[in-house]
Design a protein around this motif. Sequence first.
Motif, mmCIF file in Angstrom:
data_model
loop_
_atom_site.group_PDB
_atom_site.id
_atom_site.type_symbol
_atom_site.label_atom_id
_atom_site.label_comp_id
_atom_site.label_asym_id
_atom_site.label_seq_id
_atom_site.Cartn_x
_atom_site.Cartn_y
_atom_site.Cartn_z
ATOM 1 N N UNK A 109 1.434 -0.947 -0.182
ATOM 2 C CA UNK A 109 0.022 -0.120 0.126
ATOM 3 C C UNK A 109 0.619 1.408 -0.323
ATOM 4 N N UNK A 110 1.855 1.106 0.701
ATOM 5 C CA UNK A 110 3.084 2.904 1.089
ATOM 6 C C UNK A 110 4.141 2.486 -0.085
ATOM 7 N N UNK A 111 4.343 1.326 -0.875
ATOM 8 C CA UNK A 111 5.297 1.689 -1.801
ATOM 9 C C UNK A 111 5.803 2.519 -2.848
ATOM 10 N N UNK A 112 4.363 3.720 -3.638
ATOM 11 C CA UNK A 112 4.338 4.796 -4.444
ATOM 12 C C UNK A 112 4.962 6.245 -3.500
ATOM 13 N N UNK A 113 4.353 5.619 -2.733
ATOM 14 C CA UNK A 113 4.324 7.320 -1.665
ATOM 15 C C UNK A 113 5.649 7.141 -1.811
ATOM 16 N N UNK A 114 6.521 8.809 -1.787
ATOM 17 C CA UNK A 114 7.517 9.326 -1.636
ATOM 18 C C UNK A 114 8.640 9.422 -0.477
ATOM 19 N N UNK A 115 9.940 9.379 -0.171
ATOM 20 C CA UNK A 115 10.018 9.027 1.039
ATOM 21 C C UNK A 115 10.636 7.677 1.284
ATOM 22 N N UNK A 116 11.022 7.586 2.206
ATOM 23 C CA UNK A 116 11.267 6.164 3.351
ATOM 24 C C UNK A 116 9.823 4.630 2.964
ATOM 25 N N UNK A 117 10.357 4.384 2.527
ATOM 26 C CA UNK A 117 8.720 3.087 2.128
ATOM 27 C C UNK A 117 9.488 2.418 3.651
ATOM 28 N N UNK A 118 10.673 2.201 3.975
ATOM 29 C CA UNK A 118 10.131 0.908 5.644
ATOM 30 C C UNK A 118 9.668 2.058 6.544
ATOM 31 N N UNK A 119 9.766 3.404 6.734
ATOM 32 C CA UNK A 119 9.034 4.216 7.453
ATOM 33 C C UNK A 119 7.425 4.071 7.394
ATOM 34 N N UNK A 120 6.861 4.361 5.848
ATOM 35 C CA UNK A 120 5.858 4.253 5.171
ATOM 36 C C UNK A 120 5.181 2.977 5.486
ATOM 37 N N UNK A 121 6.094 1.929 5.666
ATOM 38 C CA UNK A 121 5.480 0.470 5.899
ATOM 39 C C UNK A 121 5.331 0.307 7.100
ATOM 40 N N UNK A 122 6.228 0.574 7.975
ATOM 41 C CA UNK A 122 6.209 0.551 9.654
ATOM 42 C C UNK A 122 4.832 1.323 10.128
ATOM 43 N N UNK A 123 4.625 2.456 9.499
ATOM 44 C CA UNK A 123 3.727 2.712 10.452
ATOM 45 C C UNK A 123 2.365 2.992 9.582
#
Length: 160
Positions: A109-123
């Motif tokens: 769900x977060x792969x295409x978001x700009x920035x840190x993919x790991x941070x977006x995934x964790x959140x």
Amino acid sequence: MHRRHLLAGAQHPFAVIVGCIDSRVPPELVFDQGLGDLLCIRTAGQVLDEAVLASVQYGVEELRIPLVVVLGHERCGAVAATLEHLRTGAPVPAHLNLLVDEITPSARRTRALPGDWAEHTMTAHTRWVRDAIRADPAFRRAHVAAARFDLDTGLVSVLP
């Protein structure tokens, strides 16, 4: 020692913490609490399974704990392992499949978001765990929140 003797007969924690097993994120130290204050349930990446849910329910129903906090943290190893698997397609060894299977939807769900993919995934995963607990009728009597621990600053922030 006096506190331990007082708690020997009964426990009355004020919060259930569903957190990660990461050795850098011990909930009692993160929240500056002592013996008997928190009921801590820890799995890699705060992944849910029936044992975790039963443990949370024990806290909420049997101990009448009014607060459940799902605690994620930056630089989570379970998230990193999931992302590595998604990047490379490498097989996941044995029991680690459970972690990767549970975290993968948040990563996708977060792969295409700009920035840190790991941070977006964790959140996203931390919020998903919170929402899964909130949606379960077994936990209606508790307030369920999600939070993020910053390894660099030691600060905890509540996630919306």
